[in-house]
Structure formats: structure tokens, C-alpha cells
Scaffold this motif. Sequence first.
Motif, PDB file in Angstrom:
ATOM      1  N   ILE A 110      10.940 -24.304  35.763  1.00 43.16           N
ATOM      2  CA  ILE A 110      11.104 -23.174  35.052  1.00 43.16           C
ATOM      3  C   ILE A 110      12.626 -22.558  35.852  1.00 43.16           C
ATOM      4  O   ILE A 110      13.456 -22.147  35.341  1.00 43.16           O
ATOM      5  CB  ILE A 110      10.131 -22.262  35.085  1.00 43.16           C
ATOM      6  N   CYS A 158      11.225 -32.097  20.321  1.00 46.13           N
ATOM      7  CA  CYS A 158      12.103 -30.985  20.818  1.00 46.13           C
ATOM      8  C   CYS A 158      13.737 -31.311  20.074  1.00 46.13           C
ATOM      9  O   CYS A 158      14.338 -30.467  19.686  1.00 46.13           O
ATOM     10  CB  CYS A 158      12.423 -31.151  22.260  1.00 46.13           C
ATOM     11  N   ILE A 176      10.497 -18.796  21.281  1.00 40.30           N
ATOM     12  CA  ILE A 176      10.221 -20.249  21.225  1.00 40.30           C
ATOM     13  C   ILE A 176      10.722 -20.669  19.850  1.00 40.30           C
ATOM     14  O   ILE A 176      10.368 -19.741  18.622  1.00 40.30           O
ATOM     15  CB  ILE A 176       8.791 -20.600  21.308  1.00 40.30           C
ATOM     16  N   VAL A 178      15.968 -24.180  34.629  1.00 43.61           N
ATOM     17  CA  VAL A 178      16.486 -23.827  33.656  1.00 43.61           C
ATOM     18  C   VAL A 178      17.016 -22.259  33.602  1.00 43.61           C
ATOM     19  O   VAL A 178      18.174 -21.938  33.176  1.00 43.61           O
ATOM     20  CB  VAL A 178      15.498 -24.233  32.517  1.00 43.61           C
ATOM     21  N   ASP A 179      16.340 -21.460  34.549  1.00 46.67           N
ATOM     22  CA  ASP A 179      16.456 -20.311  34.678  1.00 46.67           C
ATOM     23  C   ASP A 179      18.050 -19.952  35.260  1.00 46.67           C
ATOM     24  O   ASP A 179      18.964 -19.405  34.919  1.00 46.67           O
ATOM     25  CB  ASP A 179      15.254 -19.481  35.218  1.00 46.67           C
ATOM     26  N   ASP A 203      11.557 -28.184  26.341  1.00 37.93           N
ATOM     27  CA  ASP A 203      10.064 -27.652  26.601  1.00 37.93           C
ATOM     28  C   ASP A 203      10.015 -26.886  27.924  1.00 37.93           C
ATOM     29  O   ASP A 203       9.248 -27.706  28.826  1.00 37.93           O
ATOM     30  CB  ASP A 203       9.314 -28.817  26.163  1.00 37.93           C
ATOM     31  N   MET A 204      10.403 -25.900  28.067  1.00 38.81           N
ATOM     32  CA  MET A 204      10.349 -25.216  29.310  1.00 38.81           C
ATOM     33  C   MET A 204      10.880 -23.592  28.971  1.00 38.81           C
ATOM     34  O   MET A 204      11.712 -23.414  28.274  1.00 38.81           O
ATOM     35  CB  MET A 204      11.430 -25.967  30.426  1.00 38.81           C
ATOM     36  N   PRO A 205       9.991 -22.655  29.530  1.00 42.89           N
ATOM     37  CA  PRO A 205      10.288 -21.351  29.299  1.00 42.89           C
ATOM     38  C   PRO A 205      11.737 -20.902  29.519  1.00 42.89           C
ATOM     39  O   PRO A 205      12.284 -21.371  30.701  1.00 42.89           O
ATOM     40  CB  PRO A 205       9.397 -20.487  30.081  1.00 42.89           C
ATOM     41  N   ILE A 206      12.407 -19.991  28.703  1.00 37.71           N
ATOM     42  CA  ILE A 206      13.649 -19.618  29.002  1.00 37.71           C
ATOM     43  C   ILE A 206      13.387 -17.953  28.814  1.00 37.71           C
ATOM     44  O   ILE A 206      12.787 -17.740  27.974  1.00 37.71           O
ATOM     45  CB  ILE A 206      14.703 -20.009  28.083  1.00 37.71           C
ATOM     46  N   GLU A 234      14.582 -22.486  23.885  1.00 41.56           N
ATOM     47  CA  GLU A 234      13.466 -22.990  24.166  1.00 41.56           C
ATOM     48  C   GLU A 234      12.649 -23.484  23.054  1.00 41.56           C
ATOM     49  O   GLU A 234      12.621 -22.781  22.064  1.00 41.56           O
ATOM     50  CB  GLU A 234      12.755 -21.912  25.197  1.00 41.56           C
ATOM     51  N   CYS A 235      11.712 -24.692  23.334  1.00 40.66           N
ATOM     52  CA  CYS A 235      10.998 -24.997  22.193  1.00 40.66           C
ATOM     53  C   CYS A 235       9.647 -25.231  22.867  1.00 40.66           C
ATOM     54  O   CYS A 235       9.393 -25.249  24.005  1.00 40.66           O
ATOM     55  CB  CYS A 235      11.642 -26.093  21.453  1.00 40.66           C
ATOM     56  N   HIS A 236       8.592 -25.812  21.973  1.00 37.34           N
ATOM     57  CA  HIS A 236       7.481 -26.292  22.429  1.00 37.34           C
ATOM     58  C   HIS A 236       7.067 -27.223  21.538  1.00 37.34           C
ATOM     59  O   HIS A 236       6.930 -27.070  20.280  1.00 37.34           O
ATOM     60  CB  HIS A 236       6.300 -24.945  22.449  1.00 37.34           C
TER      61      HIS A 236
END
Length: 251
Positions: A131, A219, A249, A134-135, A50-53, A150-152
Motif C-alpha cells: 500500500i 485488473c 475503485i 503505491v502511495d 489491486d491495491m488501495p490508492i 485502483e481496482c478490485h
Amino acid sequence: MPLPFAGIDGCRGGWIVARWDGNANLRLMRVAAVADVFDAPQPPVTAAVDMPIGLPERIGAKGRAPERLVRPLLGKRQSSVFSVPSRAAVMAGIGDGDESERYRAACAAARASSDPPRAVAKQCFHLFPKIAEVDLLLRNRPELCNQLVECHPEVAFFVMNGQRALELPKKVHNRPHPPGLDLRIRLLEAWGIPTDLLNEQNARALGAGLDDLVDACACAVSARRMSDGKALSFPDPPERDAFGLPVAIVA
């Protein structure tokens, strides 16, 4: 025992990881870094975080394509999907300097790389170290792009709820909302997650909130759906950022 699926949710000072075999075996743990999940003796086959990719170079009014696509699906929960600022803004906001100075630098970079120009919300700013973590992990180890998506959690619960938005929030005024948490735990149980570990006692032992445990399990469901070839992708196919990282996502 093999636990091939992992759900990863950020918490204060680290990450909560739900390792799941897709059946009756679930392990909840805390790690300091996402890389620890993949450096373990038996890394997951598929993991969802649960974090932007995938960070944009420039950003429009409503965020990346993933945010624009999933918000209309979530009804009252769409405010849980924040717009991801540019990579320049994220990188300007991390480091060891004074927090207020880093925030001003991040806002300046965000305004310079957004249309219309906009600053960074403080809630989003406080996620910048995770963020960036992970990046940088995926840029340094691109082979993990085949394992980590990535998920939400709210999009995962939307799917688990028969593609219907959940009416009840899990937090009200930033405090746990038991009816909303109970609803999500029931959905997890219906999807095969063992829920006996999802309680306040275990949350305290892991130094996290019960919502963090619940979200990590959501997740993990997305990770299994990805592994089974059943996951939805927003957008489909994923876009790519300037470093080739996928921008989508998955649920």
C-alpha cells in the motif's frame, strides 16, 4: 507489439502483471516494484492495480467510500473488501524494525485515527508495504494518476458477470477452490482475455498462485474499460485524499 493495458496484482515478494492488447495477445510477468511497469520501454496506456490508492487521514466504521459502495454488490464475496486504515497507520506499520513492534505501532495509530477506534487486522497489516509503495509512487510521480487506477478483482468479476455477484469463491480455507477459479477464467475468456497461460505451471514459474494470475487479468480488463471510457467508478466522481490522489475503485 504494443500491449497498452496492464493489470497488476500483488504476490509474495513482488507483483504479477498482465499486459494485454485487448485482443489475443497477453503477457504475464513478475516485477519487483510497480514503478517497473511504467519504467519499461513501452509502458501501458492504462493500468489497474489491486491495491488501495488514496489513504484517509481519519477513517469511519466501514472504511472509505469505495469500500462502503462496493461491498453490498458482492454478496458472499464482500468480505474480500477490507477497510483501508489511515495513512498514519500504514506508515507506522512499515520499516525495518521488529514486526511485532511495527504492528503495535500501526494499531495504536489506527485507533487514534478511526471512529470508533479500531486496530488493524493482521491480513491488512501484511499489505502495508505494498500500500505504501503505491502511495509513495503516485505522490512522487503524480502524472501517473492519469495512467494507474485502483481496482478490485471481485468488483471486476461482478461487472464481467453482468453486474451479478459471483457465488463461488476462488479460495476456501485459504486454499485454491478450482470451481471458483474455473468460473473466473471462463469470464475472462468471454471478455477476450487469452486464457491458455492461466494454469498452475505458469503460476509456479512466476512464483505466484493461479489466483494471482487470474486477478491480474481481471485488473487488465478494468484497465481496458477505463481506457475505453466504459469503467464504473465507486464513487463517481472519485474523492481525493490529502495529497490529491483519487479515492475510487474502478471496474
